[in-house]
Design a protein around this motif. Structure first.
Motif: not given
Length: 278
Positions: A113-118, A197-199, A203-207, A98-100
């Protein structure tokens, strides 16, 4: 399933879905109940990593190994092999996949890549929760009628009514609400041990936008991955709380973590749950 307190206490088979942040007491509850009666323990996080993300986890590890020419040659001539030895108590391989998000030089993943794994994780979690009825049947075939679905903390982020209706039909959804003390402990743990963590996507894009502006950064690739997890976790907690509460109000029941931690026996846990139903 919605039950009265008497129906729950007198039910010959008890089936629960535990809802709440990781560290709020779900495993504690499961262990207490298992001391009195046999329960089939269904770990959502384990099934995600062992079944639905297994190939992706292995492919990621193999790609990393192949960056070393010596290891690559051993792997390609089948002198060595790679397995995903995930267990209920060790979910490190799934977490590492999942990674960071953030600076690759600091161990972060590029945003694409992060959003693909999410997205892969979300689909895996949806299917894992839809598998619950078949595992209840499997448990019954093995002679175990009692069932605990130990769901991941991100269950509330799926926003999938089919999942929630399926779980409500076949189990009693129980939200373990974190006390202020418990929340502080969770936040402190995230500060000292920031983990993947999963987001929820929006929410992720806003933060990310807020974090970049606050830290005067231009690109996600400039973000320190651990620093971002430390920063976002309290916000994630507040983001998830109303989602948990909505699921519990519509489909299940709520107990408080402090009340749960006072329980020392299975019958006390069952009384606590029955109290929430009444």
């Amino acid at each position: 399933m919605k039950l009265s307190a008497n129906e729950f206490i007198n039910a010959p088979e008890k089936r629960l879905t535990l809802l709440g942040m990781s560290g709020v007491g779900k495993t504690h509850l499961a262990k207490l109940l298992s001391k009195q009666d046999a329960y089939f323990h269904y770990s959502g996080d384990y099934r995600i990593g062992a079944q639905y993300l297994n190939n992706d986890i292995l492919a990621n590890v193999i790609d990393r190994v192949k960056q070393d020419d010596w290891l690559k040659s051993l792997l390609e001539n089948e002198s060595i092999s790679i397995q995903n030895n995930i267990t209920f108590d060790n979910l490190s391989s799934a977490s590492a996949f999942l990674g960071k998000v953030g600076n690759p030089e600091l161990g972060g993943l590029p945003i694409d890549e992060f959003t693909r794994r999410q997205a892969l994780h979300k689909q895996a979690e949806i299917q894992t929760m839809l598998d619950v009825p078949s595992f209840i049947t499997r448990a019954q075939q093995q002679g175990t009628g009692n069932f605990i679905n130990d769901a991941g903390g991100s269950l509330c982020e799926l926003d999938n009514e089919d999942v929630y209706k399926t779980l409500a039909k076949h189990t009693t959804i129980l939200y373990i609400r974190a006390s202020k003390t418990n929340e502080s402990t969770l936040i402190e743990r995230a500060q000292t041990h920031p983990k993947p963590l999963y987001y929820q996507g929006e929410f992720l894009q806003e933060q990310l936008a807020v974090y970049l502006a606050e830290n005067q950064l231009t690109y996600v690739a400039q973000i320190n991955p651990d620093a971002f997890v430390r920063w976002i976790f309290p916000r994630l907690l507040e983001h998830r709380k109303p989602k948990y509460e909505q699921i519990a109000q519509q489909y299940g029941y709520t107990i408080d973590s402090e009340d749960l931690y006072q329980c020392r026996r299975a019958d006390e846990v069952l009384e606590l749950i029955a109290g929430a139903m009444s």
